[in-house]
Write a protein that holds these residues in place. Structure first.
Motif: not given
Length: 80
Positions: A67, A69-75
């Motif tokens: 994963l 992580w950027k700005k608290g969101n995962s992708r």
């Protein structure tokens, strides 16, 4: 509440019915929970018998992803 219907033992699968028949009518003296080398529950009865249940915990990874992580969101970057 989770109802266990089958127990796996060295001799194969043991049904809950078989366990209930073996202990029906017995009076519990005490219950001992041991967690030294493995988890075991020992139910001791007043007639100097007991039933020992060894519990095994096995974890299985259903899915593994790498994963980002950027700005608290995962992708998901990559499915492994």
């Amino acid at each position: 509440m989770v109802a266990l219907t089958l127990f796996k033992s060295a001799g194969g699968i043991v049904s809950r019915k078989k366990i209930v028949r073996a202990v029906k009518g017995k009076i519990v003296e005490r219950i001992v929970i041991d967690n030294d080398d493995y988890m075991e529950v020992d139910i001791q009865f007043q007639d100097s018998t007991s039933i020992g249940i060894q519990i095994s915990s096995k974890l299985v990874a259903e899915r593994v992803d790498l994963l980002g992580w950027k700005k608290g969101n995962s992708r998901v970057l990559r499915k492994l």
